[in-house]
Design a protein around this motif. Structure first.
Motif, PDB file in Angstrom:
ATOM      1  N   THR A 160       0.834  -1.204   0.000  1.00 54.79           N
ATOM      2  CA  THR A 160       0.000   0.000   0.000  1.00 54.79           C
ATOM      3  C   THR A 160       0.867   1.251   0.000  1.00 54.79           C
ATOM      4  O   THR A 160       0.604   2.209  -0.737  1.00 54.79           O
ATOM      5  N   ALA A 161       1.915   1.245   0.821  1.00 54.77           N
ATOM      6  CA  ALA A 161       2.803   2.407   0.898  1.00 54.77           C
ATOM      7  C   ALA A 161       3.525   2.633  -0.429  1.00 54.77           C
ATOM      8  O   ALA A 161       3.654   3.776  -0.891  1.00 54.77           O
ATOM      9  N   ILE A 162       3.995   1.566  -1.054  1.00 54.55           N
ATOM     10  CA  ILE A 162       4.685   1.691  -2.340  1.00 54.55           C
ATOM     11  C   ILE A 162       3.738   2.272  -3.387  1.00 54.55           C
ATOM     12  O   ILE A 162       4.098   3.186  -4.132  1.00 54.55           O
ATOM     13  N   ALA A 163       2.522   1.766  -3.450  1.00 58.58           N
ATOM     14  CA  ALA A 163       1.543   2.267  -4.421  1.00 58.58           C
ATOM     15  C   ALA A 163       1.209   3.732  -4.159  1.00 58.58           C
ATOM     16  O   ALA A 163       1.102   4.531  -5.100  1.00 58.58           O
ATOM     17  N   ARG A 164       1.068   4.105  -2.907  1.00 54.94           N
ATOM     18  CA  ARG A 164       0.771   5.499  -2.560  1.00 54.94           C
ATOM     19  C   ARG A 164       1.907   6.417  -2.980  1.00 54.94           C
ATOM     20  O   ARG A 164       1.690   7.461  -3.599  1.00 54.94           O
ATOM     21  N   LEU A 165       3.140   6.016  -2.680  1.00 50.07           N
ATOM     22  CA  LEU A 165       4.297   6.836  -3.061  1.00 50.07           C
ATOM     23  C   LEU A 165       4.421   6.948  -4.581  1.00 50.07           C
ATOM     24  O   LEU A 165       4.754   8.016  -5.106  1.00 50.07           O
ATOM     25  N   ALA A 166       4.158   5.862  -5.276  1.00 50.45           N
ATOM     26  CA  ALA A 166       4.229   5.880  -6.737  1.00 50.45           C
ATOM     27  C   ALA A 166       3.239   6.887  -7.313  1.00 50.45           C
ATOM     28  O   ALA A 166       3.573   7.640  -8.232  1.00 50.45           O
ATOM     29  N   GLU A 167       2.058   6.913  -6.759  1.00 46.66           N
ATOM     30  CA  GLU A 167       1.050   7.847  -7.249  1.00 46.66           C
ATOM     31  C   GLU A 167       1.395   9.286  -6.864  1.00 46.66           C
ATOM     32  O   GLU A 167       1.306  10.209  -7.687  1.00 46.66           O
ATOM     33  N   GLU A 168       1.793   9.500  -5.607  1.00 48.70           N
ATOM     34  CA  GLU A 168       2.120  10.850  -5.131  1.00 48.70           C
ATOM     35  C   GLU A 168       3.263  11.485  -5.913  1.00 48.70           C
ATOM     36  O   GLU A 168       3.294  12.695  -6.095  1.00 48.70           O
ATOM     37  N   HIS A 169       4.220  10.668  -6.365  1.00 50.75           N
ATOM     38  CA  HIS A 169       5.414  11.188  -7.027  1.00 50.75           C
ATOM     39  C   HIS A 169       5.381  10.976  -8.542  1.00 50.75           C
ATOM     40  O   HIS A 169       6.406  11.145  -9.196  1.00 50.75           O
ATOM     41  N   ASP A 170       4.222  10.625  -9.065  1.00 47.45           N
ATOM     42  CA  ASP A 170       4.039  10.462 -10.506  1.00 47.45           C
ATOM     43  C   ASP A 170       5.134   9.575 -11.111  1.00 47.45           C
ATOM     44  O   ASP A 170       5.800   9.933 -12.082  1.00 47.45           O
ATOM     45  N   VAL A 171       5.290   8.406 -10.530  1.00 44.63           N
ATOM     46  CA  VAL A 171       6.338   7.462 -10.928  1.00 44.63           C
ATOM     47  C   VAL A 171       5.950   6.746 -12.209  1.00 44.63           C
ATOM     48  O   VAL A 171       4.786   6.389 -12.409  1.00 44.63           O
ATOM     49  N   ASP A 172       6.934   6.532 -13.070  1.00 41.58           N
ATOM     50  CA  ASP A 172       6.698   5.797 -14.317  1.00 41.58           C
ATOM     51  C   ASP A 172       6.916   4.299 -14.150  1.00 41.58           C
ATOM     52  O   ASP A 172       6.308   3.496 -14.852  1.00 41.58           O
ATOM     53  N   ALA A 185       1.360  -8.260  -4.203  1.00 46.26           N
ATOM     54  CA  ALA A 185       0.436  -7.250  -3.677  1.00 46.26           C
ATOM     55  C   ALA A 185       0.667  -5.898  -4.354  1.00 46.26           C
ATOM     56  O   ALA A 185      -0.282  -5.187  -4.676  1.00 46.26           O
ATOM     57  N   VAL A 186       1.935  -5.547  -4.590  1.00 47.37           N
ATOM     58  CA  VAL A 186       2.247  -4.294  -5.283  1.00 47.37           C
ATOM     59  C   VAL A 186       1.656  -4.333  -6.686  1.00 47.37           C
ATOM     60  O   VAL A 186       1.080  -3.350  -7.161  1.00 47.37           O
ATOM     61  N   SER A 187       1.751  -5.473  -7.363  1.00 47.78           N
ATOM     62  CA  SER A 187       1.242  -5.575  -8.735  1.00 47.78           C
ATOM     63  C   SER A 187      -0.258  -5.309  -8.815  1.00 47.78           C
ATOM     64  O   SER A 187      -0.756  -4.849  -9.839  1.00 47.78           O
ATOM     65  N   ARG A 188      -0.971  -5.584  -7.733  1.00 48.38           N
ATOM     66  CA  ARG A 188      -2.415  -5.343  -7.726  1.00 48.38           C
ATOM     67  C   ARG A 188      -2.763  -3.898  -7.367  1.00 48.38           C
ATOM     68  O   ARG A 188      -3.890  -3.473  -7.564  1.00 48.38           O
ATOM     69  N   VAL A 211      -0.418  -0.840  -7.854  1.00 51.52           N
ATOM     70  CA  VAL A 211       0.169   0.283  -8.588  1.00 51.52           C
ATOM     71  C   VAL A 211      -0.556   0.529  -9.906  1.00 51.52           C
ATOM     72  O   VAL A 211      -1.127  -0.394 -10.487  1.00 51.52           O
ATOM     73  N   ARG A 212      -0.509   1.768 -10.350  1.00 49.72           N
ATOM     74  CA  ARG A 212      -1.156   2.156 -11.605  1.00 49.72           C
ATOM     75  C   ARG A 212      -0.127   2.547 -12.651  1.00 49.72           C
ATOM     76  O   ARG A 212      -0.448   3.235 -13.607  1.00 49.72           O
ATOM     77  N   CYS A 213       1.113   2.139 -12.435  1.00 49.70           N
ATOM     78  CA  CYS A 213       2.172   2.404 -13.396  1.00 49.70           C
ATOM     79  C   CYS A 213       2.845   1.063 -13.698  1.00 49.70           C
ATOM     80  O   CYS A 213       2.447   0.030 -13.176  1.00 49.70           O
ATOM     81  N   ASP A 214       3.869   1.102 -14.527  1.00 49.07           N
ATOM     82  CA  ASP A 214       4.581  -0.134 -14.837  1.00 49.07           C
ATOM     83  C   ASP A 214       5.307  -0.636 -13.599  1.00 49.07           C
ATOM     84  O   ASP A 214       5.737   0.142 -12.740  1.00 49.07           O
ATOM     85  N   LEU A 215       5.445  -1.941 -13.534  1.00 49.62           N
ATOM     86  CA  LEU A 215       6.103  -2.597 -12.403  1.00 49.62           C
ATOM     87  C   LEU A 215       7.096  -3.604 -12.935  1.00 49.62           C
ATOM     88  O   LEU A 215       6.772  -4.411 -13.805  1.00 49.62           O
TER      89      LEU A 215
END
Length: 141
Positions: free
Chosen positions: A90-102, A125-128, A130-134
């Protein structure tokens, strides 16, 4: 690929992920963000859940971030560090979204059937979430 987020906790899987993120950042001139997640401690009047393993708290995560930053600096890469707390995926996905990660880069280890059944794979769990590439970096031979 402008921004790469890599999860690091000084384990072999996360070291592989950090190396792969560094290689990609060098190739694409990407900005690198490194995170390390400290678990939360829960408590109720009848139950207290604490992390008993050495090296699992926020101070250990800060050491991990400093170590990852030093590794990247040795390769000539500047990295921003992002300490976080809570559920790792959850934290990884939140940070990815907050920082506009590719791209998010995480390591994985071979889990047993019971661990997979119980949903103990952070990378899955991260794969489910995140909204960016993993990129999931698997163990080498």
């Amino acid at each position: 690929m402008k921004t790469i987020l890599v999860a690091y906790d000084d384990t072999e899987p996360s070291r592989r992920a950090l190396e792969r993120a560094a290689t990609l950042a060098e190739a694409f001139g990407s900005r690198v963000l490194v995170t390390s997640i400290a678990p939360l401690h829960y408590s109720t009047p009848r139950l207290t859940l604490t992390v008993k393993e050495r090296g699992e708290g926020p101070a250990a995560r800060e050491e991990d971030l400093q170590q990852a930053q030093a590794i990247l600096e040795e390769r000539g890469l500047a990295a921003e560090t992002l300490a976080a707390r809570g559920d790792p995926a959850t934290a990884i996905a939140r940070l990815a979204e907050e920082h506009d990660v590719d791209l998010v880069v995480v390591g994985t280890r071979e889990l047993g059937a019971l661990q997979r059944l119980l949903g103990q794979s952070v990378s899955q769990a991260v794969s489910r979430r995140v909204r960016c590439d993993l990129l999931i970096v698997h163990p080498g031979e």
